[in-house]
Design a protein around this motif. Sequence first.
Motif, PDB file in Angstrom:
ATOM      1  N   SER A  29     -55.398  62.896 -33.270  1.00 53.46           N
ATOM      2  CA  SER A  29     -54.912  64.127 -32.636  1.00 53.46           C
ATOM      3  C   SER A  29     -53.465  64.357 -33.076  1.00 53.46           C
ATOM      4  O   SER A  29     -52.561  63.617 -32.679  1.00 53.46           O
ATOM      5  N   HIS A  83     -51.072  65.607 -29.920  1.00 48.87           N
ATOM      6  CA  HIS A  83     -51.645  65.147 -28.672  1.00 48.87           C
ATOM      7  C   HIS A  83     -50.571  65.020 -27.578  1.00 48.87           C
ATOM      8  O   HIS A  83     -49.410  64.687 -27.846  1.00 48.87           O
ATOM      9  N   VAL A  84     -51.003  65.293 -26.318  1.00 50.63           N
ATOM     10  CA  VAL A  84     -50.164  65.100 -25.133  1.00 50.63           C
ATOM     11  C   VAL A  84     -50.950  64.233 -24.172  1.00 50.63           C
ATOM     12  O   VAL A  84     -52.130  64.508 -23.888  1.00 50.63           O
ATOM     13  N   SER A  85     -50.306  63.191 -23.648  1.00 50.42           N
ATOM     14  CA  SER A  85     -50.979  62.248 -22.756  1.00 50.42           C
ATOM     15  C   SER A  85     -51.450  62.950 -21.500  1.00 50.42           C
ATOM     16  O   SER A  85     -50.680  63.660 -20.834  1.00 50.42           O
ATOM     17  N   THR A  86     -52.720  62.749 -21.156  1.00 50.02           N
ATOM     18  CA  THR A  86     -53.265  63.328 -19.930  1.00 50.02           C
ATOM     19  C   THR A  86     -52.902  62.491 -18.710  1.00 50.02           C
ATOM     20  O   THR A  86     -53.072  62.959 -17.573  1.00 50.02           O
ATOM     21  N   ILE A  87     -52.433  61.271 -18.935  1.00 49.23           N
ATOM     22  CA  ILE A  87     -52.038  60.392 -17.826  1.00 49.23           C
ATOM     23  C   ILE A  87     -50.544  60.514 -17.541  1.00 49.23           C
ATOM     24  O   ILE A  87     -50.128  60.715 -16.389  1.00 49.23           O
ATOM     25  N   TYR A  88     -49.718  60.431 -18.590  1.00 52.49           N
ATOM     26  CA  TYR A  88     -48.262  60.442 -18.409  1.00 52.49           C
ATOM     27  C   TYR A  88     -47.632  61.785 -18.758  1.00 52.49           C
ATOM     28  O   TYR A  88     -46.433  61.978 -18.546  1.00 52.49           O
ATOM     29  N   HIS A  89     -48.461  62.699 -19.310  1.00 46.92           N
ATOM     30  CA  HIS A  89     -48.006  64.049 -19.640  1.00 46.92           C
ATOM     31  C   HIS A  89     -46.797  64.044 -20.588  1.00 46.92           C
ATOM     32  O   HIS A  89     -45.846  64.808 -20.425  1.00 46.92           O
ATOM     33  N   THR A  90     -46.843  63.150 -21.539  1.00 43.19           N
ATOM     34  CA  THR A  90     -45.786  63.064 -22.555  1.00 43.19           C
ATOM     35  C   THR A  90     -46.390  63.286 -23.937  1.00 43.19           C
ATOM     36  O   THR A  90     -47.560  62.955 -24.180  1.00 43.19           O
ATOM     37  N   GLY A 143     -57.393  54.259 -24.442  1.00 40.37           N
ATOM     38  CA  GLY A 143     -56.306  55.222 -24.518  1.00 40.37           C
ATOM     39  C   GLY A 143     -55.138  54.761 -25.387  1.00 40.37           C
ATOM     40  O   GLY A 143     -54.119  55.466 -25.491  1.00 40.37           O
TER      41      GLY A 143
END
Length: 305
Positions: free
Chosen positions: A237, A240-247, A258
């Motif tokens: 990706s 990509h943006v982390s879906t857990i940490y939103h970074t 992950g």
Amino acid sequence: MELIRVARSRAATAAAAVLTAALLAGCTAQASEPTAGPSVPRETAGSGTSPTADPTASPTASPSSAPSTGAPSPTASASASASATKKPQTHRTPPPVVVIARGSSSAKVRELQARLKQLGLFGRIPTGYYGDVTATAVRAFQSRHKLPVSGSVTDVTWAKLRSVTRQPTRAAMYPPASNAVAKLDPRCMTGRVLCISKTSRTLAWVVGGTVVSAMDVRFGSQYTPTREGTFSVFAKSRNHVSTIYHTPMPYAMFFSGGQAVHYSADFAARGYAGASHGCVNVRDRGRIAALFDQVRIGDKVVVYW
């Protein structure tokens, strides 16, 4: 006859008077004489001379001529005592100062590693990270030059190292990628592999046993460690943006759940002062962008010490 007696009587009277007068005059003179005894000489005022000593008297030694007993005078004793109790001044050498700390990451660490490499004590390329491998090389240098063996670079160690090595070039401190990893894990010698070493903190892109490119990486903390083992890239990706940490996780290449290899702006800014949540962070955006374009789904990933 009578006249003769009278004349004789007058003559006797006159003689007696003369005798009496003479005796009276002699008593007066005797009485005026000083009483008999030893004479006392007179001192001349202001002369400062002592009376003449009696030759019959035994001589008395003056204090200054008394024989020395060898005992120190009170003043000398006090001086000696003060000297004995006074502590000598000592000059303490200041303790060495650590100028490059273990666990640090900087250009100065790269210089340290490059200088140690000149002496054959550091067998890897400079990474800029001061870990166990670098500490071992520092200890070897300290032992060789009879310095305190601590594994830490003190001001004394640094000065000695600089005196016996030359200033490394930029190429020596930042060598080509093909020299990034000194020894590859055997699992990295075949196929297309992202070969990731936790010891040297490097990622080497290896194709057919040849290192194509390499870059510095960091890993997860002790609470979110990066998994070790053999994996494969199952997803990519670019933005990509982390879906857990939103970074943001640019150029993400997922290999275990992950966990992914990706660019980290935090790593680029803070270096090894931080850690990831388990991913393999890369701080050189240009290198991972190029790597992202080369890696294919299914390529092998090996994470090892």
